[in-house]
Enzyme design. Sequence first.
Site, PDB file in Angstrom:
ATOM      1  CG  ASP A  52      39.843  44.313  46.718  1.00 20.85           C
ATOM      2  OD1 ASP A  52      40.764  45.127  46.955  1.00 20.85           O
ATOM      3  OD2 ASP A  52      39.708  43.736  45.629  1.00 20.85           O
ATOM      4  CG  ASP A  63      36.056  36.539  46.037  1.00 24.20           C
ATOM      5  OD1 ASP A  63      37.160  36.851  46.513  1.00 24.20           O
ATOM      6  OD2 ASP A  63      35.910  36.167  44.846  1.00 24.20           O
ATOM      7  CG  HIS A  64      37.415  40.536  45.088  1.00 25.70           C
ATOM      8  ND1 HIS A  64      38.621  41.195  45.072  1.00 25.70           N
ATOM      9  CD2 HIS A  64      37.656  39.323  44.537  1.00 25.70           C
ATOM     10  CE1 HIS A  64      39.551  40.420  44.539  1.00 25.70           C
ATOM     11  NE2 HIS A  64      38.998  39.265  44.212  1.00 25.70           N
ATOM     12  N   GLY A  93      40.390  35.819  35.766  1.00 25.13           N
ATOM     13  CA  GLY A  93      39.900  35.523  34.420  1.00 25.13           C
ATOM     14  C   GLY A  93      40.718  34.476  33.684  1.00 25.13           C
TER      15      GLY A  93
HETATM   16  O1  LIG Z   1      40.559  35.275  42.613  1.00 25.61           O
HETATM   17  C1  LIG Z   1      39.501  34.784  42.315  1.00 25.61           C
HETATM   18  C2  LIG Z   1      38.291  35.081  43.108  1.00 25.61           C
HETATM   19  O2  LIG Z   1      38.525  36.061  44.068  1.00 25.61           O
HETATM   20  C3  LIG Z   1      39.331  33.837  41.167  1.00 25.61           C
HETATM   21  O3  LIG Z   1      40.433  33.850  40.307  1.00 25.61           O
HETATM   22  P1  LIG Z   1      40.354  33.075  38.879  1.00 25.61           P
HETATM   23  O4  LIG Z   1      39.708  34.012  37.899  1.00 25.61           O
HETATM   24  O5  LIG Z   1      41.781  32.803  38.486  1.00 25.61           O
HETATM   25  O6  LIG Z   1      39.592  31.830  39.086  1.00 25.61           O
HETATM   26  O1  LIG Z   2      37.431  37.575  41.659  1.00 25.07           O
HETATM   27  C1  LIG Z   2      36.336  37.514  41.155  1.00 25.07           C
HETATM   28  C2  LIG Z   2      35.549  36.254  41.148  1.00 25.07           C
HETATM   29  O2  LIG Z   2      35.932  35.428  40.092  1.00 25.07           O
HETATM   30  C3  LIG Z   2      34.084  36.576  41.147  1.00 25.07           C
HETATM   31  O3  LIG Z   2      33.667  37.050  39.924  1.00 25.07           O
HETATM   32  P1  LIG Z   2      32.228  37.792  39.803  1.00 25.07           P
HETATM   33  O4  LIG Z   2      32.409  39.135  40.429  1.00 25.07           O
HETATM   34  O5  LIG Z   2      31.967  37.835  38.328  1.00 25.07           O
HETATM   35  O6  LIG Z   2      31.241  36.926  40.549  1.00 25.07           O
HETATM   36 ZN   LIG Z   3      39.903  37.552  43.501  1.00 29.57          ZN
HETATM   37 ZN   LIG Z   4      41.323  43.594  44.359  1.00 30.22          ZN
END
Ligand SMILES: O=C(CO)COP(=O)(O)O
Ligand SMILES: O=C[C@H](O)COP(=O)(O)O
Ligand SMILES: [Zn+2]
Ligand SMILES: [Zn+2]
EC number: 4.1.2.13
Length: 309
Positions: free
Chosen positions: A104, A82-83, A181
């Site tokens: 990202d 993720d990201h 968030g």
């Molecule tokens: O997009 C997210 C992780 O990449 C999570 O989004 P939320 O903060 O809405 O759960």
């Molecule tokens: O988009 C972000 C996710 O909620 C992950 O959050 P984090 O970077 O605090 O693990």
């Molecule tokens: Zn995200």
């Molecule tokens: Zn982004």
Amino acid sequence: MPLVTTTEMFKKAYEGGYAVGAFNVNNMEIVQGIVDAAKEEQSPLILQVSAGARKYAKHIYLVKLVEAALEDSNLPIALHLDHGDSFEICKDCVDGGFTSVMIDASHHDFDENVKITKQVVEYAHAHGVVVEAELGRLAGVEDDVNVSDADARFTDPEQAAEFVHLTGVDSLAIAIGTSHGAYKFKGNPYLDFDRLKKVGELLPNFPIVLHGASSVLPEFVAKCNEFGGNIPGAQGVPEEMLRKAAQMAVCKINIDTDLRLAMTASVREYLAQNPSEFDPRKYLGPARDAIKGMVAHKIKNVLGSSNKL
Ligand SMILES: O=C(CO)COP(=O)(O)O
Ligand SMILES: O=C[C@H](O)COP(=O)(O)O
Ligand SMILES: [Zn+2]
Ligand SMILES: [Zn+2]
């Protein structure tokens, strides 16, 4: 069953008018709660790991937990970064057993975003791994994701189509009003569905990803606040809007905040009501159950991915 990519999942989700949940994992109880729910619902599943999660739990522990989940559940599960904010972290995850990565590079300008994304696509595809990219900026604040409201920009549909053609990416996260968030909207919730529709028309059959898609369930916020927490005014994306997005081009819906809230509400309640307990299993067990219940609800009532194996 081995880990799968998201290719088949997204194809079926697109055709079937539902979405696959992508849930963030950081420890064993979170993995178990999510996977138990998906097993009960017979749903495909994406487990995603952020840079912060890799820092907290270590890459190898998370991979082994997900491998255990695979063996235990026999579900089609994709393991996704993720990201990822650089080619290097994406390469690390491709080399380290992930079946999907997100690059990202949305904080760069269009040309640079295309260039970095293309580099990741080339490497990942050569190793049988699929790639999600992002165009446009989400608002919101989290540990490793921090974009001020002023920076947030909705995705331009024509640019999105051009970006996909230039990069060869497998799915695209777009900005239509969601944010990361627990504080997503100051006034009434609003998502730009016309923009999503336009993207869908310009990119037929192409899977779109919705980040920042927690609904910040009021029951968990209330419980946190009742048992010593302080998160006033938290507000998420109404589930009705997520259902609508899932019926359109959105095939992947990202949820992390709702997991955090479910877990924290449960731990707060247990510890407040049992002040002399200090066995972590006593409060992490119910926290895992709370996650399972929340995820089962999402799969069944919001994403629509029950019985879609
Ligand atoms: O997009 C997210 C992780 O990449 C999570 O989004 P939320 O903060 O809405 O759960
Ligand atoms: O988009 C972000 C996710 O909620 C992950 O959050 P984090 O970077 O605090 O693990
Ligand atoms: Zn995200
Ligand atoms: Zn982004």
